[in-house]
Write an enzyme that holds these catalytic residues in place. Sequence first.
Site, PDB file in Angstrom:
ATOM      1  CD  GLU A 185      -2.833  -1.159   0.167  1.00 40.29           C
ATOM      2  OE1 GLU A 185      -3.599  -0.206   0.019  1.00 40.29           O
ATOM      3  OE2 GLU A 185      -2.814  -2.133  -0.610  1.00 40.29           O
ATOM      4  CE  LYS A 200      -6.730  -6.873   0.240  1.00 36.12           C
ATOM      5  NZ  LYS A 200      -5.306  -7.208   0.104  1.00 36.12           N
TER       6      LYS A 200
HETATM    7  N1  HSE Z   1      -1.198  -4.190  -0.392  1.00 32.37           N
HETATM    8  C1  HSE Z   1      -2.139  -5.188  -0.804  1.00 32.37           C
HETATM    9  C2  HSE Z   1      -1.523  -6.542  -0.554  1.00 32.37           C
HETATM   10  C3  HSE Z   1      -2.475  -5.001  -2.251  1.00 32.37           C
HETATM   11  O1  HSE Z   1      -0.303  -6.612  -0.341  1.00 32.37           O
HETATM   12  O2  HSE Z   1      -2.231  -7.549  -0.537  1.00 32.37           O
HETATM   13  C4  HSE Z   1      -3.608  -5.851  -2.722  1.00 32.37           C
HETATM   14  O3  HSE Z   1      -4.805  -5.559  -2.084  1.00 32.37           O
END
Ligand code: HSE
Length: 411
Positions: A185, A200
């Site tokens: 991110e 998530k």
């Molecule tokens: N930063 C997130 C990950 C990107 O590493 O899973 C995908 O959602």
Amino acid sequence: MNIAIMGYGVVGSGVAEVLKKNNASITKRSMQDEMKVTRILDLRDFPGDENEALFTKDFKDILNDESIGIVVETMGGVNPAYDFVLDCLKAGKSVVTSNKELVAAKGYELLKVAEEKNVNFLFEASVGGGIPIIRPISQCLAANEIDEIAGILNGTTNFILTKMINDGMSFEDALKIAQELGYAERDPSADVEGKDACRKICILASLCFGNHVYPDEVYTEGITKIALADVEYAKAWGGVIKLIGRATRYGDGKISAMVSPAFIQSHSQLAGVDDVFNAILVRGDAIGDVVFYGRGAGKLPTASAVVADVIDCAKHTERRKFFGWENSIADYVVSYRDIKHPFFVRASYADEAAAKQSIADLFGEVEYLTYEGAAANELGFITAAITQREFDEKIAKADVQVGSVIRVTDY
Ligand code: HSE
């Protein structure tokens, strides 16, 4: 069909690339004469980019363009993405997003507006990167009551843990590579502190169990405190450590949801999931366990999921694809302190006999673990399944200095 992209970062530029590369088949599958990106919103300049002529810094150029029927939101963050998406839906445009922060915070509201306006709001790429998971849950598994979802939901942390465990790489070096590869991110603390996985599991729990689950209702712990000693104890136990997001539905209609590092048995389907790969286990009452596996982050895998949603929007211009969930309800998510599981404890002691006696008095029978090269005056043990509340009370009284505490799963 004219398409706009808001946010030309790793994912947004990947969407433009996939739409161009596979344009003939995408157009055919969309049942359109044309599938064309006509506008890209980004505050940055991209001199020399092949899409340079399409750039705008003014959102109104997209909102007021009636020829644009589908808007892809790959900006990330809640603001201003929320306002932009809301305005697009209200203007009768379908929206596809990869933005898990937005869906976890505002999914219910945006789905409601999409319903009122008879347009689509789709977010396959928000969970599991390129792995199909939102559509399979809402369509292919629709006959099931889903009781549990658990998974490796963050590619960056899984990549870091894999590099640390298999290659002995430092946390910092592994994170740097994950950033270079476009997995992390913008603020990588969202990855390593578990916030991304939390968003998530909120989306998955909302979808599977029917009411919106917000990130602040979910106990979340990242991987920053994991030591190599913990990895060795996990090996001695017969497993590995993974950052796991999980949500469970109970008979009384309440649910639990949590993100934390966990001991996973080495025969589990989640144990061999390495590098940037994600895996999500869904437990349905008719199907049993199903595991979805694939690349959980990265430019083209994520763009693959976004473009699939774009195709779906193009095919459903007249009829909205129905899926969503209801608003949150009070006391729906039980406190993590009332969830039961075994705990692994790594601790040091001044007096081994006194430490073990206090552990026996407090926890009853525990499983001691050891490995060659363990630190002197250190012990590792696994308790029976108890609530966090009970565990906290007992461990505070034990005659040891606690180094780490990791939950143990039965997946
Ligand atoms: N930063 C997130 C990950 C990107 O590493 O899973 C995908 O959602």
